[in-house]
Write a protein that holds these residues in place. Structure first.
Motif, PDB file in Angstrom:
ATOM      1  N   GLU A   1       0.824  -1.213   0.000  1.00 30.81           N
ATOM      2  CA  GLU A   1       0.000   0.000   0.000  1.00 30.81           C
ATOM      3  C   GLU A   1       0.856   1.260   0.000  1.00 30.81           C
ATOM      4  O   GLU A   1       0.504   2.260  -0.637  1.00 30.81           O
ATOM      5  CB  GLU A   1      -0.908  -0.003   1.235  1.00 30.81           C
ATOM      6  CG  GLU A   1      -2.012  -1.047   1.189  1.00 30.81           C
ATOM      7  CD  GLU A   1      -3.106  -0.686   0.201  1.00 30.81           C
ATOM      8  OE1 GLU A   1      -3.100   0.461  -0.316  1.00 30.81           O
ATOM      9  OE2 GLU A   1      -3.958  -1.545  -0.079  1.00 30.81           O
ATOM     10  N   GLU A   2       1.956   1.212   0.717  1.00 32.92           N
ATOM     11  CA  GLU A   2       2.817   2.385   0.806  1.00 32.92           C
ATOM     12  C   GLU A   2       3.451   2.723  -0.534  1.00 32.92           C
ATOM     13  O   GLU A   2       3.495   3.891  -0.950  1.00 32.92           O
ATOM     14  CB  GLU A   2       3.911   2.129   1.852  1.00 32.92           C
ATOM     15  CG  GLU A   2       4.766   3.342   2.153  1.00 32.92           C
ATOM     16  CD  GLU A   2       5.784   3.065   3.244  1.00 32.92           C
ATOM     17  OE1 GLU A   2       6.933   3.550   3.112  1.00 32.92           O
ATOM     18  OE2 GLU A   2       5.441   2.352   4.219  1.00 32.92           O
ATOM     19  N   LYS A   3       3.911   1.704  -1.263  1.00 35.44           N
ATOM     20  CA  LYS A   3       4.533   1.920  -2.570  1.00 35.44           C
ATOM     21  C   LYS A   3       3.527   1.918  -3.704  1.00 35.44           C
ATOM     22  O   LYS A   3       3.861   2.293  -4.832  1.00 35.44           O
ATOM     23  CB  LYS A   3       5.584   0.831  -2.834  1.00 35.44           C
ATOM     24  CG  LYS A   3       6.754   0.827  -1.863  1.00 35.44           C
ATOM     25  CD  LYS A   3       7.740  -0.296  -2.213  1.00 35.44           C
ATOM     26  CE  LYS A   3       8.914  -0.323  -1.281  1.00 35.44           C
ATOM     27  NZ  LYS A   3       9.860  -1.440  -1.592  1.00 35.44           N
ATOM     28  N   GLN A   4       2.301   1.456  -3.415  1.00 33.40           N
ATOM     29  CA  GLN A   4       1.267   1.334  -4.431  1.00 33.40           C
ATOM     30  C   GLN A   4       1.742   0.490  -5.616  1.00 33.40           C
ATOM     31  O   GLN A   4       1.574   0.851  -6.785  1.00 33.40           O
ATOM     32  CB  GLN A   4       0.799   2.714  -4.903  1.00 33.40           C
ATOM     33  CG  GLN A   4      -0.074   3.446  -3.903  1.00 33.40           C
ATOM     34  CD  GLN A   4      -1.396   2.731  -3.664  1.00 33.40           C
ATOM     35  OE1 GLN A   4      -2.228   2.582  -4.577  1.00 33.40           O
ATOM     36  NE2 GLN A   4      -1.604   2.246  -2.442  1.00 33.40           N
ATOM     37  N   MET A   5       2.308  -0.651  -5.265  1.00 32.31           N
ATOM     38  CA  MET A   5       2.793  -1.568  -6.288  1.00 32.31           C
ATOM     39  C   MET A   5       2.963  -2.956  -5.680  1.00 32.31           C
ATOM     40  O   MET A   5       2.959  -3.128  -4.451  1.00 32.31           O
ATOM     41  CB  MET A   5       4.151  -1.092  -6.846  1.00 32.31           C
ATOM     42  CG  MET A   5       5.237  -0.999  -5.800  1.00 32.31           C
ATOM     43  SD  MET A   5       6.810  -0.373  -6.417  1.00 32.31           S
ATOM     44  CE  MET A   5       7.334  -1.756  -7.425  1.00 32.31           C
ATOM     45  N   MET A   6       3.067  -3.969  -6.535  1.00 33.06           N
ATOM     46  CA  MET A   6       3.336  -5.312  -6.054  1.00 33.06           C
ATOM     47  C   MET A   6       4.747  -5.378  -5.486  1.00 33.06           C
ATOM     48  O   MET A   6       5.677  -4.791  -6.029  1.00 33.06           O
ATOM     49  CB  MET A   6       3.167  -6.341  -7.171  1.00 33.06           C
ATOM     50  CG  MET A   6       1.728  -6.567  -7.599  1.00 33.06           C
ATOM     51  SD  MET A   6       0.654  -7.171  -6.263  1.00 33.06           S
ATOM     52  CE  MET A   6       1.376  -8.774  -5.901  1.00 33.06           C
ATOM     53  N   ASP A   7       4.880  -6.095  -4.377  1.00 33.89           N
ATOM     54  CA  ASP A   7       6.167  -6.211  -3.708  1.00 33.89           C
ATOM     55  C   ASP A   7       6.307  -7.648  -3.196  1.00 33.89           C
ATOM     56  O   ASP A   7       5.416  -8.481  -3.406  1.00 33.89           O
ATOM     57  CB  ASP A   7       6.235  -5.209  -2.557  1.00 33.89           C
ATOM     58  CG  ASP A   7       7.660  -4.842  -2.160  1.00 33.89           C
ATOM     59  OD1 ASP A   7       8.600  -5.500  -2.661  1.00 33.89           O
ATOM     60  OD2 ASP A   7       7.832  -3.920  -1.338  1.00 33.89           O
ATOM     61  N   GLU A   8       7.401  -7.947  -2.534  1.00 30.62           N
ATOM     62  CA  GLU A   8       7.590  -9.274  -1.955  1.00 30.62           C
ATOM     63  C   GLU A   8       8.188  -9.151  -0.567  1.00 30.62           C
ATOM     64  O   GLU A   8       8.853  -8.150  -0.245  1.00 30.62           O
ATOM     65  CB  GLU A   8       8.479 -10.143  -2.844  1.00 30.62           C
ATOM     66  CG  GLU A   8       9.871  -9.602  -3.077  1.00 30.62           C
ATOM     67  CD  GLU A   8      10.697 -10.491  -3.991  1.00 30.62           C
ATOM     68  OE1 GLU A   8      11.908 -10.637  -3.722  1.00 30.62           O
ATOM     69  OE2 GLU A   8      10.145 -11.028  -4.977  1.00 30.62           O
ATOM     70  N   ARG A   9       7.939 -10.146   0.269  1.00 27.77           N
ATOM     71  CA  ARG A   9       8.445 -10.145   1.647  1.00 27.77           C
ATOM     72  C   ARG A   9       8.835 -11.566   2.029  1.00 27.77           C
ATOM     73  O   ARG A   9       8.300 -12.541   1.475  1.00 27.77           O
ATOM     74  CB  ARG A   9       7.374  -9.622   2.597  1.00 27.77           C
ATOM     75  CG  ARG A   9       6.073 -10.410   2.567  1.00 27.77           C
ATOM     76  CD  ARG A   9       4.946  -9.670   3.245  1.00 27.77           C
ATOM     77  NE  ARG A   9       3.661 -10.351   3.051  1.00 27.77           N
ATOM     78  CZ  ARG A   9       2.481  -9.767   3.236  1.00 27.77           C
ATOM     79  NH1 ARG A   9       2.412  -8.490   3.606  1.00 27.77           N
ATOM     80  NH2 ARG A   9       1.355 -10.446   3.038  1.00 27.77           N
ATOM     81  N   PRO A  10       9.747 -11.717   2.992  1.00 30.95           N
ATOM     82  CA  PRO A  10      10.140 -13.054   3.446  1.00 30.95           C
ATOM     83  C   PRO A  10       8.948 -13.783   4.072  1.00 30.95           C
ATOM     84  O   PRO A  10       8.086 -13.155   4.700  1.00 30.95           O
ATOM     85  CB  PRO A  10      11.221 -12.767   4.491  1.00 30.95           C
ATOM     86  CG  PRO A  10      11.692 -11.386   4.212  1.00 30.95           C
ATOM     87  CD  PRO A  10      10.514 -10.655   3.657  1.00 30.95           C
ATOM     88  N   TYR A  11       8.933 -15.095   3.895  1.00 34.09           N
ATOM     89  CA  TYR A  11       7.815 -15.872   4.446  1.00 34.09           C
ATOM     90  C   TYR A  11       8.276 -16.989   5.392  1.00 34.09           C
ATOM     91  O   TYR A  11       7.776 -17.117   6.502  1.00 34.09           O
ATOM     92  CB  TYR A  11       6.961 -16.472   3.318  1.00 34.09           C
ATOM     93  CG  TYR A  11       5.760 -17.212   3.858  1.00 34.09           C
ATOM     94  CD1 TYR A  11       4.604 -16.518   4.195  1.00 34.09           C
ATOM     95  CD2 TYR A  11       5.780 -18.592   4.072  1.00 34.09           C
ATOM     96  CE1 TYR A  11       3.499 -17.173   4.729  1.00 34.09           C
ATOM     97  CE2 TYR A  11       4.686 -19.256   4.605  1.00 34.09           C
ATOM     98  CZ  TYR A  11       3.550 -18.549   4.930  1.00 34.09           C
ATOM     99  OH  TYR A  11       2.479 -19.196   5.463  1.00 34.09           O
TER     100      TYR A  11
END
Length: 373
Positions: free
Chosen positions: A250-260
């Motif tokens: 939401e902050e970047k207004q784009m698809m992102d990835e995070r560790p899972y």
């Protein structure tokens, strides 16, 4: 008048009693001289195991009477010295066993499996599903995809064989929602059940010709198509990629990835000291603020400019995606459903592998992706 001594009067026997007596005599004679075991004729072929992973198991019985002598079931010979696990599994046509514990069916998981570039005729798929309402639905959906692929799909998409197991134990958690699954208080019982499911699946499907086992969770929906060749090329006994999750930032207004997956780690003095103070039946868990271990987590070791095949030794591994040489499991490394050095399930498996002389290794920059709920 007195009856003469020694004279005996016999009652007249009824026809019904006589018939019962004759039948009983015939049964006793047949029991004594008849065949003591059933005749295993060709019509009993279904009793023999026909699956390629198992030799025939129906016992051989000699036919009785004048029947022609039947051939005994064949003796299967397997030379495990001829089973290779090399850095070039494709070139050496090594058999791969992909194992997936499945509580829900994700279409993207199956689509990803179909995209694998390793020859499907060398891949056996194995699944284990719980006997729950959700598990029943997942089984139906899985069978639909299997039928479409194996019966109606292109020849190149069809797998060597597919095995589906249903769990014979009740699941510890009714809900499979991500938040419920990851509550700290649910972890020991949940992961013990997961370990039992993994062990049941492993030892029911591991065949004598299997070279590699790829553990792949049902909610891992994206991997490189060459994941088998890529991981095997390192020639490591236990190898894990880094598991991430795609999401809308939401902050970047784009698809992102995070560790899972935070179960891929290197131990720390803090964690080792915590384990020393624990009871033998207690377990250490990773990724919870209530249990700060200060381990080095592979999830946070990924670098944008890092080498794709850069390795790091690990003390704990997760099961989201995990490539294992079959010899590791054949040596006895399993997924402990109990506290093993205060570790359980996949992390306990890593500890057990190390105790057997097999060092787990991770690839922090090689990523697979988990479904985002």
């Amino acid at each position: 008048m007195a009856r003469p001594m020694g004279s005996v009067r016999l009652k007249k026997t009824s026809p019904a009693t006589l018939a019962v007596g004759v039948a009983l005599c015939i049964f006793i004679i047949y029991f004594l001289i008849g065949p003591s075991t059933p005749n295993f004729s060709p019509s009993r072929k279904a009793a023999a195991a026909a699956h390629h992973l198992s030799p025939p198991t129906s016992p051989f019985r000699k036919p009785t009477g004048d029947k022609q002598k039947q051939k005994p079931p064949p003796v299967a010979h397997y030379n495990l010295n001829n089973v290779t696990t090399t850095p070039n599994p494709l070139e050496n046509r090594e058999n791969i066993l992909i194992l997936t514990p499945m509580a829900r069916f994700y279409p993207a998981y199956w689509d990803n499996i179909l995209r694998l570039e390793y020859p499907h005729e060398l891949i056996t798929l194995g699944f284990i599903l719980p006997k729950t309402k959700e598990g029943n639905e997942a089984t139906r959906e899985l069978q639909k995809r299997i039928t479409k692929t194996q019966k109606h799909g292109p020849e190149k998409d069809r797998f060597k064989s597919i095995i589906i197991l249903r769990e014979d134990i009740d699941p510890p958690l009714v809900s499979q929602d991500e938040k419920e699954r990851h509550k700290l208080e649910n972890q020991k019982v949940r992961r013990a059940a997961m370990a039992k499911a993994r062990n049941s699946l492993l030892y029911s499907t591991l065949g004598p010709s299997t070279s590699w086992i790829l553990w792949l969770d049902a909610d891992v929906v994206e991997t490189p198509p060459t994941i088998i060749q890529d991981l095997a090329s390192h020639d490591q006994a236990v190898m894990v990629p880094n598991c991430f999750q795609r999401y809308w930032n939401e902050e970047k207004q784009m698809m992102d990835e995070r560790p899972y997956d935070f179960n891929n780690w290197q131990d720390s003095p803090t964690a080792l000291d915590m384990a020393k103070k624990m009871n033998p039946d207690d377990i250490l868990l990773e990724g919870y603020s209530e249990m700060a271990t200060f381990r080095t987590l592979m999830a946070y070791m990924s670098r944008e400019d890092g080498r794709l095949h850069e390795e790091m030794p690990l003390d704990g591994v997760g099961g989201a995606a995990l490539l294992v040489k079959a010899d590791v499991h054949r040596d006895g490394a399993m997924f402990p459903p109990f506290a093993f050095y205060n570790l359980i399930e996949t992390e306990g498996f890593a500890k057990m592998s190390k105790r057997l002389g097999w060092q787990p290794v991770g690839l922090p920059n090689y990523k697979v992706y988990h479904y985002n709920e």
